[in-house]
Design a protein around this motif. Structure first.
Motif, PDB file in Angstrom:
ATOM      1  N   ASP A 177       0.848  -1.196   0.000  1.00  0.00           N
ATOM      2  CA  ASP A 177       0.000   0.000   0.000  1.00  0.00           C
ATOM      3  C   ASP A 177       0.884   1.246   0.000  1.00  0.00           C
ATOM      4  N   TRP A 178       0.367   2.323  -0.601  1.00  0.00           N
ATOM      5  CA  TRP A 178       0.977   3.642  -0.447  1.00  0.00           C
ATOM      6  C   TRP A 178       0.311   4.326   0.742  1.00  0.00           C
ATOM      7  N   VAL A 179       1.126   4.866   1.636  1.00  0.00           N
ATOM      8  CA  VAL A 179       0.611   5.568   2.810  1.00  0.00           C
ATOM      9  C   VAL A 179       1.046   7.025   2.733  1.00  0.00           C
ATOM     10  N   GLU A 199       5.618  17.938   7.966  1.00  0.00           N
ATOM     11  CA  GLU A 199       6.209  17.511   6.702  1.00  0.00           C
ATOM     12  C   GLU A 199       5.393  16.346   6.174  1.00  0.00           C
ATOM     13  N   ARG A 200       4.964  16.438   4.919  1.00  0.00           N
ATOM     14  CA  ARG A 200       4.113  15.406   4.336  1.00  0.00           C
ATOM     15  C   ARG A 200       4.925  14.505   3.421  1.00  0.00           C
ATOM     16  N   ILE A 201       4.741  13.217   3.618  1.00  0.00           N
ATOM     17  CA  ILE A 201       5.493  12.230   2.841  1.00  0.00           C
ATOM     18  C   ILE A 201       4.551  11.149   2.326  1.00  0.00           C
ATOM     19  N   TRP A 202       5.036  10.445   1.306  1.00  0.00           N
ATOM     20  CA  TRP A 202       4.371   9.236   0.821  1.00  0.00           C
ATOM     21  C   TRP A 202       5.357   8.087   0.937  1.00  0.00           C
ATOM     22  N   LEU A 203       4.869   6.942   1.366  1.00  0.00           N
ATOM     23  CA  LEU A 203       5.730   5.770   1.526  1.00  0.00           C
ATOM     24  C   LEU A 203       5.000   4.532   1.031  1.00  0.00           C
ATOM     25  N   LYS A 204       5.690   3.743   0.216  1.00  0.00           N
ATOM     26  CA  LYS A 204       5.153   2.440  -0.158  1.00  0.00           C
ATOM     27  C   LYS A 204       5.661   1.415   0.849  1.00  0.00           C
ATOM     28  N   ILE A 205       4.749   0.680   1.465  1.00  0.00           N
ATOM     29  CA  ILE A 205       5.138  -0.305   2.467  1.00  0.00           C
ATOM     30  C   ILE A 205       5.744  -1.513   1.759  1.00  0.00           C
ATOM     31  N   GLY A 206       7.037  -1.725   1.960  1.00  0.00           N
ATOM     32  CA  GLY A 206       7.739  -2.811   1.286  1.00  0.00           C
ATOM     33  C   GLY A 206       7.628  -4.129   2.023  1.00  0.00           C
ATOM     34  N   PHE A 214       9.742   0.552   8.827  1.00  0.00           N
ATOM     35  CA  PHE A 214       8.578   1.319   8.390  1.00  0.00           C
ATOM     36  C   PHE A 214       7.326   0.445   8.362  1.00  0.00           C
ATOM     37  N   ARG A 215       7.487  -0.805   7.964  1.00  0.00           N
ATOM     38  CA  ARG A 215       6.331  -1.706   7.909  1.00  0.00           C
ATOM     39  C   ARG A 215       5.723  -1.887   9.297  1.00  0.00           C
ATOM     40  N   ASN A 216       6.566  -1.982  10.303  1.00  0.00           N
ATOM     41  CA  ASN A 216       6.075  -2.208  11.661  1.00  0.00           C
ATOM     42  C   ASN A 216       5.246  -1.042  12.188  1.00  0.00           C
ATOM     43  N   ILE A 217       5.601   0.186  11.808  1.00  0.00           N
ATOM     44  CA  ILE A 217       4.853   1.321  12.364  1.00  0.00           C
ATOM     45  C   ILE A 217       3.617   1.676  11.542  1.00  0.00           C
ATOM     46  N   PHE A 218       3.600   1.315  10.244  1.00  0.00           N
ATOM     47  CA  PHE A 218       2.455   1.694   9.415  1.00  0.00           C
ATOM     48  C   PHE A 218       1.453   0.561   9.193  1.00  0.00           C
ATOM     49  N   ALA A 219       1.906  -0.683   9.244  1.00  0.00           N
ATOM     50  CA  ALA A 219       0.989  -1.805   9.002  1.00  0.00           C
ATOM     51  C   ALA A 219      -0.126  -1.804  10.042  1.00  0.00           C
ATOM     52  N   GLY A 220      -1.356  -1.889   9.557  1.00  0.00           N
ATOM     53  CA  GLY A 220      -2.516  -1.910  10.443  1.00  0.00           C
ATOM     54  C   GLY A 220      -3.063  -0.546  10.800  1.00  0.00           C
ATOM     55  N   GLN A 409      11.847   4.059   0.606  1.00  0.00           N
ATOM     56  CA  GLN A 409      12.089   5.303   1.319  1.00  0.00           C
ATOM     57  C   GLN A 409      10.909   6.260   1.150  1.00  0.00           C
ATOM     58  N   PRO A 410      10.647   7.101   2.148  1.00  0.00           N
ATOM     59  CA  PRO A 410       9.596   8.109   1.993  1.00  0.00           C
ATOM     60  C   PRO A 410       9.907   9.049   0.835  1.00  0.00           C
ATOM     61  N   MET A 411       8.859   9.545   0.199  1.00  0.00           N
ATOM     62  CA  MET A 411       8.987  10.518  -0.876  1.00  0.00           C
ATOM     63  C   MET A 411       8.328  11.817  -0.438  1.00  0.00           C
ATOM     64  N   PRO A 412       9.017  12.957  -0.540  1.00  0.00           N
ATOM     65  CA  PRO A 412       8.396  14.233  -0.174  1.00  0.00           C
ATOM     66  C   PRO A 412       7.153  14.502  -1.008  1.00  0.00           C
TER      67      PRO A 412
END
Length: 436
Positions: A177-179, A199-206, A214-220, A409-412
């Motif tokens: 997912d993109w978050v 600061e706003r970022i986009w991250l694809k959960i790998g 990153f997966r651990n903090i965003f998953a769920g 990696q996060p994308m600005p």
């Protein structure tokens, strides 16, 4: 994800032209924000610095400021650049409608505690193209193949994605997912610092081992949920050269799922009103002729027509930089040495680079001349296309490189918005040429 109007922030952006094709952009960060970051850096050093004569985590602040000043300054230079400057710069250039080619290049910076920080960028600009009444050009749009199998393929795609949506558990973000998230710096008590700058970022959960932090903090996580974290992955993103242990408040503002392709989002992106229009639009990436999709043929013919009607030169140094980029991309191809051995390799690279620069110039001016803006719908649509190989065909320009050393990696947000704007400009061109 809601887009903040950066023009109302404490940061300032001024652009000055040295020549019609060369400009400087100066980003000023007020001293109050610099000091917030500096003070947090000092506290971080106090907690982590190990030196003789002081117990662990009890190093006096004045000792840190005196003996670690160089490292502190270098650290906050990185942090301020990634946390404040880069997204703000791209959003301001779009807001001010500054026409540029390629990426801004950092040329100078000044950062000192108690003073405004200044980051200066070089911009490759271009002189305005005297556009004709292009919306009335005679344009013969390429035709689809009339195989009934194409319609069946589209029907199958629609059925599969609708079924995928029905089966979507909606239990929070998951792998691929993109978050979209906003991140602010907070103190030990959770109070927001830096005038509550987000600061706003986009991250694809790998799904790789390197993606685990990153997966651990965003998953769920669900849209709207917030949490405070000091994970090393965020520290390294904002300041890769130095270790820190800042506290960040992260708010999940958007999720673009991988499990299904959102057809409602697709219709909003292309402003489609009927099922017939939806079907016709999807045919563009299912109909191929000579290994070229109908969509790509429409892009090529549209740009070819615009170039035939508008003759203009491009900045020489912009072509040189694009040549370097083209070679870097080709070097990642296993057949690079075969290409490199061709006698006309250099000429072909130069021709490709010049064409790409001309495309960027034309679409940049078209976007600002038509007063197009990169909206949340455009960003969501852009990222959703990256979720399906077939749908990527709707994107003409190269998709962003999101992995560094095998880790997503996060994308600005500002960089993503600018990419989405270029695609929107191209869609705008095709729509008006082909609708007659």
């Amino acid at each position: 994800m809601k887009h903040t109007e950066y023009g109302n922030s404490l940061l300032e952006c001024t652009v000055s032209y040295q020549t019609p094709t060369f400009a400087h952009a100066k980003i000023t960060i007020p001293a109050v924000l610099v000091d917030d970051v500096y003070n947090q850096a000092v506290k971080s050093y106090q907690r982590t610095l190990q030196t003789s004569g002081f117990a662990h985590a009890h190093v006096p602040a004045e000792y840190v400021k005196q003996h670690c000043k160089h490292h502190l300054i270098e650290h906050i230079k990185e942090f301020i650049y990634n946390f404040f400057v880069i997204s703000f710069l791209h959003n301001e250039l779009m807001r001010k409608r500054i026409r540029i080619v390629g990426q801004p290049r950092l040329s100078d910076l000044f950062v000192e505690p108690g003073q405004d920080a200044i980051y200066t960028f070089e911009l490759t600009a271009f002189e305005p193209i005297p556009f004709l009444e292009w919306k009335y050009f005679s344009f013969k749009a390429p035709k689809r193949k009339n195989y009934k199998d194409l319609d069946r393929q589209v029907e199958t795609f629609l059925e599969e994605e609708l079924k995928n949506k029905e089966n979507y558990p909606n239990d929070g973000a998951t792998v691929n997912d993109w978050v979209g998230a906003s991140i602010c710096l907070v103190d030990e008590q959770g109070n927001q610092l830096c005038s509550a700058h987000n600061e706003r970022i986009w991250l694809k959960i790998g799904d790789e081992e390197a993606d685990e932090p990153f997966r651990n903090i965003f998953a769920g996580q669900q849209r709207g949920q917030s949490f405070v974290t000091n994970i090393s992955a965020l520290q390294e993103y904002f300041s890769p050269s130095f270790q820190s242990d800042y506290q960040f408040k992260v708010t999940v503002e958007d999720i673009i799922p991988h499990q299904y392709f959102c057809l409602d989002q697709f219709k909003k992106y292309f402003k489609l009103k009927t099922y017939k229009e939806l079907n016709q639009k999807l045919i563009e990436v299912f109909s191929y002729r000579n290994d070229l999709s109908l969509r790509r043929s429409m892009v090529h013919e549209s740009l070819k027509l615009m170039f035939a009607k508008h003759r203009f030169s491009v900045p020489y140094h912009a072509v040189l930089r694009q040549q370097q980029h083209v070679v870097e991309v080709i070097q990642n191809n296993p057949d690079y040495h075969v290409y490199r051995a061709q006698k006309d390799f250099t000429d072909r690279v130069r021709e490709l680079a010049e064409r790409q620069v001309k495309e960027m110039i034309l679409l940049e001016q078209l976007a600002f001349g038509e007063e197009l803006e990169s909206t949340d719908v455009d960003v969501r649509g852009y990222l959703s296309f990256l979720q399906r190989p077939r749908m990527k065909e709707f994107l003409y320009f190269d998709s962003p490189v999101t992995k560094v050393r095998a880790q997503e990696q996060p994308m600005p947000d500002g960089i993503i918005r600018r990419r989405a704007l270029h695609e929107k400009s191209l869609n705008h061109l095709i729509h008006h040429l082909a609708k007659k």
